[in-house]
Design an enzyme around this catalytic site. Structure first.
Site, PDB file in Angstrom:
ATOM      1  CG  HIS A 167     -10.277   3.884   2.099  1.00 45.72           C
ATOM      2  ND1 HIS A 167      -9.167   4.665   2.341  1.00 45.72           N
ATOM      3  CD2 HIS A 167     -11.329   4.571   2.605  1.00 45.72           C
ATOM      4  CE1 HIS A 167      -9.542   5.777   2.950  1.00 45.72           C
ATOM      5  NE2 HIS A 167     -10.846   5.745   3.132  1.00 45.72           N
TER       6      HIS A 167
ATOM      7  CG  HIS B  57      -2.039   0.933   1.195  1.00 47.42           C
ATOM      8  ND1 HIS B  57      -3.283   0.615   1.661  1.00 47.42           N
ATOM      9  CD2 HIS B  57      -2.134   2.209   0.748  1.00 47.42           C
ATOM     10  CE1 HIS B  57      -4.097   1.646   1.498  1.00 47.42           C
ATOM     11  NE2 HIS B  57      -3.414   2.629   0.955  1.00 47.42           N
TER      12      HIS B  57
ATOM     13  CG  HIS C  53      -1.301   6.636  -1.794  1.00 44.82           C
ATOM     14  ND1 HIS C  53      -2.471   6.472  -2.484  1.00 44.82           N
ATOM     15  CD2 HIS C  53      -1.513   6.083  -0.563  1.00 44.82           C
ATOM     16  CE1 HIS C  53      -3.378   5.879  -1.708  1.00 44.82           C
ATOM     17  NE2 HIS C  53      -2.816   5.633  -0.530  1.00 44.82           N
ATOM     18  CG  LEU C  54       4.558   4.878  -5.882  1.00 40.52           C
ATOM     19  CD1 LEU C  54       5.237   3.928  -6.870  1.00 40.52           C
ATOM     20  CD2 LEU C  54       5.503   5.200  -4.726  1.00 40.52           C
TER      21      LEU C  54
ATOM     22  CG  ASP D 203      -2.207   4.676   3.601  1.00 36.67           C
ATOM     23  OD1 ASP D 203      -2.117   5.004   2.400  1.00 36.67           O
ATOM     24  OD2 ASP D 203      -3.172   4.999   4.321  1.00 36.67           O
TER      25      ASP D 203
ATOM     26  CG  ASP E 101      -6.351   3.438  -0.466  1.00 39.82           C
ATOM     27  OD1 ASP E 101      -6.977   3.064   0.542  1.00 39.82           O
ATOM     28  OD2 ASP E 101      -5.378   4.212  -0.405  1.00 39.82           O
TER      29      ASP E 101
ATOM     30  CG  ASN F 205      -5.236   7.522  -4.578  1.00 39.11           C
ATOM     31  OD1 ASN F 205      -4.187   6.926  -4.780  1.00 39.11           O
ATOM     32  ND2 ASN F 205      -5.497   8.159  -3.452  1.00 39.11           N
TER      33      ASN F 205
HETATM   34 ZN   LIG Z   1      -6.958   4.252   2.239  1.00 36.49          ZN
END
Ligand SMILES: [Zn+2]
Lengths: 434, 338
Positions: free
Chosen positions: A183, A64, A66-67, A311, A156, A98
């Site tokens: 999520h 998990h 976020h890039l 995350d 997510d 996302n």
């Molecule tokens: Zn999330």
């Protein structure tokens, strides 16, 4: 992968998948683990890494992150995120969809993979959208996403509000053997909440988010997993009630797995007060009560929660240097995860083996990823961790573009010194750095 | 400085002694306020900026009056919106204002924690004039002052008259009820911290949807029946019901609220002890939380609160504008003499 041979000598090899725990020599050749043995003769001109006093473990796997690429490259790129990953000992990360545009089609998936290949650091496994456009209305094209390289599905950042859509997602994903990672929050119960509901939110005058907002959705999705036989993965589980629900689902033999973050394992809502509204303590789900943290730790220790996932959510000062209620959710985590979670071992909440397992093979298994083990023939993804190295966390030195860390200025113990991906040394800690 | 503190963000971080220090100084300030010529040169050359992100004529005027009596230059900076809707962030605004070199920045903001965020980014003193549902420290202090005047029997006596100074020890052991929408009330939180630190017992009361979690850990008992909360109380603080809460859905409507949690003459006569006074932070929703006869009746100390508010804010500005050199008492005498 190159054909260089590397010997990692003198380190304590902890590989829960093969049950190995002891001083071994690890031989990497042609991008694979060639040998793990108590003694192995090193030919004269072969490169060696001295791992004495340190742990040699499978490269860590993060389900998990976020890039932010494509679309928010000022926060992070695939390259900077992958650099942060290997600096933290992670050799594989799952990139959430996302982005902007969202990853609901092959071209976005392919772009992420191309950027990752160009960076040549950690392996990046894209996660595709559950719903087209992340809108929660209709299914995305799971077949296309899988063919392009997606390893799981997630909306997510948002819950799947429609129970009917969630049911179809779990069903349809079965055709492609893709886990659906969720999520969980009931937006009506969350309302305008910005931190955990409880005495601390009351003191601070901030609107609360009850744990029930997560639990009602976890319970719903467990019921839907039972109905559909789908493969459900609960992302960033944060409450005692969610732990109980997942424990019960597993006992009943459902195909349910779960992850917890380093922050939900170690910080509480009281830290928001202690830090005086520091927005580096604002994330979703929010930091919960001490009782929830205890339950999440127990869940991780007994295997109810399969693995640790960061995350990792980089933001710039533009999103964070605001009133608490206006600031964006999320913190960076790749470069601090190991040290933060190693504290659980010192506190007696987790064994060393279980810690390594939760960071490696258990994560890989949850999404069916290669790696997570040092078994002969496995990909030569290795992290060398110094469990005694003490360092001051300085976000200014992060490889990530994100500086939003609740551990800013904290004294941390435990750090990755070397990371190898496919037998290639992609990270080595500067001697002067700690 | 208020004791160890450069800013006044809330009453929670203050000790009993620090709170009493401000209250003591307010005695001298109230005397100045009652003079025929209400002007002392104490803060001449000092600048106070009132930065209000929420309309509040009462609080702003009270701080402004306090600043003017002390001869400080007061400047109002009103902004209708917060960072979310405006291009400029709160931190930017604060830095802009700081460039004008104020000595004290008084801030009112709809977000809890906003004054803390500003204090983290500026070098001048910051006073919270109310932030979201967090705290409204000057209101908490003026409520303490008003209660002490009542409990020590000095209400109505001329200030400066012998024996006319309130005794702040008189609050200890008293029972005070706070009634209304506690969940959204910064006044309730500052009152709760202030009252408990000075030794009072606090009851909070309202519909369960308006009582937030953790009141017991803050030292209050929780009551859902008005009668149970006010019977035997020495004072009752009635909170304002904001119309936007109706249909939130915290309560079904004002009619039902008023019936069960509002105070009218009949309930006051039957349930309150003879000496029990009624406070309200204002403005009163007449006929909702308080019937007009009660708001204007003999038990009401609402106008005392307004007057004491100016004295308290004079004391706060005095202490934080850097005018104070030495002990509070000599500072107070300085203000009173001049
Ligand atoms: Zn999330």
């Amino acid at each position: 992968m190159n054909g260089e041979t590397i010997f990692i000598e003198g380190g304590r090899v902890i590989d829960p998948a093969s049950g190995t725990d002891g001083v071994r020599t690890v031989v990497l050749r042609d991008g694979r683990i060639a040998e793990v043995a108590e003694r192995w003769e090193r030919p004269r001109d072969v490169r060696a890494i001295d791992a004495r006093g340190r742990w040699v473990v499978p490269g860590l796997v993060d389900l998990h992150v976020h890039l932010r690429e494509p679309g928010q490259e000022y926060k992070e790129t695939v390259e900077t995120g992958a650099r942060a990953a290997v600096a933290g000992g992670f050799t594989a990360v799952c990139a959430m969809p996302n982005t902007s545009p969202v990853n609901d089609n092959a071209s976005v998936t392919e772009l992420m993979l191309a950027r990752a290949a160009a960076a040549g650091l950690a392996r990046v496994y894209p996660v595709g959208c559950i719903s087209r456009g992340l809108k929660g209305e209709e299914l995305a094209e799971y077949g296309e996403l899988k063919s392009a390289g997606c390893v799981a599905l997630s909306d997510d950042g948002k819950p799947v509000t429609s129970s009917a859509l969630m049911r179809r997602a779990l069903e349809y994903a079965r055709a492609f053997e893709l886990p659906v990672t969720v999520h969980e929050e009931d937006l009506g119960l969350v309302g305008k909440g910005v931190m955990n509901e409880g005495p601390t939110a009351t003191r601070l005058g901030l609107k609360g988010i009850p744990t029930a907002s997560e639990e009602v959705m976890v319970l719903r999705d467990i019921a839907l997993a039972e109905l559909t036989g789908g493969r459900l993965h609960v992302a960033h589980l944060s409450s005692a009630g969610s732990v109980r629900a997942v424990r019960d689902a597993k006992r009943r033999g459902l195909r349910v797995s779960a992850e917890a973050t380093p922050h939900h394992l170690t910080l509480t809502d009281e830290d928001v007060a202690r830090s005086r509204y520091d927005t580096s303590f604002k994330m979703n789900p929010p930091l919960r009560s001490a009782a929830d943290v205890r339950a999440v730790r127990e869940g991780l220790a007994d295997g109810t929660i399969d693995c640790i996932a960061t995350d990792h959510a980089p933001h710039s000062a533009v999103e964070k240097d605001l009133e608490f209620e206006a600031a964006a959710n999320g913190i960076v985590g790749l470069e601090t995860a190991f040290a933060v979670c190693l504290a659980l071992v010192r506190e007696g909440a987790l064994s060393e083996t279980r810690l390594v397992e939760a960071f490696t093979i258990a994560a890989a298994r949850a999404f069916g990823l290669p790696g997570g083990t040092l078994a002969r023939g496995a990909p030569a993804d290795v992290a060398i961790l110094d469990p005694g190295l003490t360092w001051r966390c300085d976000p200014g030195r992060f490889r990530s573009k994100g500086r939003n860390s609740p551990w800013k200025d904290a004294l941390l113990v435990g750090r990755c010194t070397h990371t190898l991906v496919g037998g290639r040394l992609v990270h080595e800690l500067d001697r002067g750095e700690p | 400085m208020i004791g160890r503190h450069r800013h006044l963000i809330g009453l929670e971080p203050l000790s009993r002694e620090e709170i009493v220090g401000v209250l003591q100084l307010a005695i001298s300030m109230k005397e100045v306020l009652r003079r025929p010529i209400k002007k002392v040169p104490t803060l001449r050359g000092k600048a106070v900026v009132n930065l209000f992100f929420e309309a509040s004529t009462r609080t702003r005027t009270s701080f402004e009056t306090a600043a003017k009596i002390l001869s400080a230059d007061a400047l109002n900076w009103t902004s209708a919106s917060s960072s979310v809707t405006k291009g400029e962030t709160l931190v930017d605004t604060a830095r802009n204002i700081e460039a004008m070199h104020p000595d004290v920045l008084v801030i009112r903001h709809p977000a809890g924690g906003a004054p803390q965020l500003v204090a983290d980014h500026v070098s001048c003193a910051v006073v919270s004039a109310g932030d979201g549902a967090h705290e409204h420290p000057s209101q908490g202090l003026l409520d303490l002052y008003t209660l002490a005047e009542h409990f020590s029997g000095v209400r109505g006596k001329a200030v400066g008259e012998k024996g006319a100074a309130p005794n702040f020890g008189s609050i200890a052991g008293k029972t005070i009820a706070i009634v209304g929408d506690v969940s959204h009330s910064r006044v309730a939180r500052s009152d709760l911290h202030g009252f408990t630190k000075l030794g009072a017992r606090v009851r909070v009361c309202g519909p369960p949807t308006m009582i937030p979690q953790g009141m017991e850990t803050l030292g209050a008992t929780v009551h859902y029946q008005l009668r149970e909360a006010v019977e035997g109380a020495d004072a009752v603080v009635m909170l304002r019901i904001q119309h936007e809460r109706i249909g939130d859905p915290l309560i079904p409507g004002t009619r039902e609220y008023s019936k069960f949690w509002g105070l009218n003459e009949k309930k006051a006569a039957e349930w309150l002890t003879p000496g029990c006074v009624i406070l309200h932070p204002g403005p009163v929703n007449r006929g909702v939380e308080l019937a007009p006869e009660v708001a204007d009746g003999a038990r009401s100390v609402i106008l005392d609160q307004v007057e004491n508010g100016v004295a308290i804010r004079m004391a706060i500005l005095y202490l934080l504008a850097g005018g104070a050199q030495g002990a509070h008492t000599s500072a107070a005498e300085g203000a009173a003499r001049s």
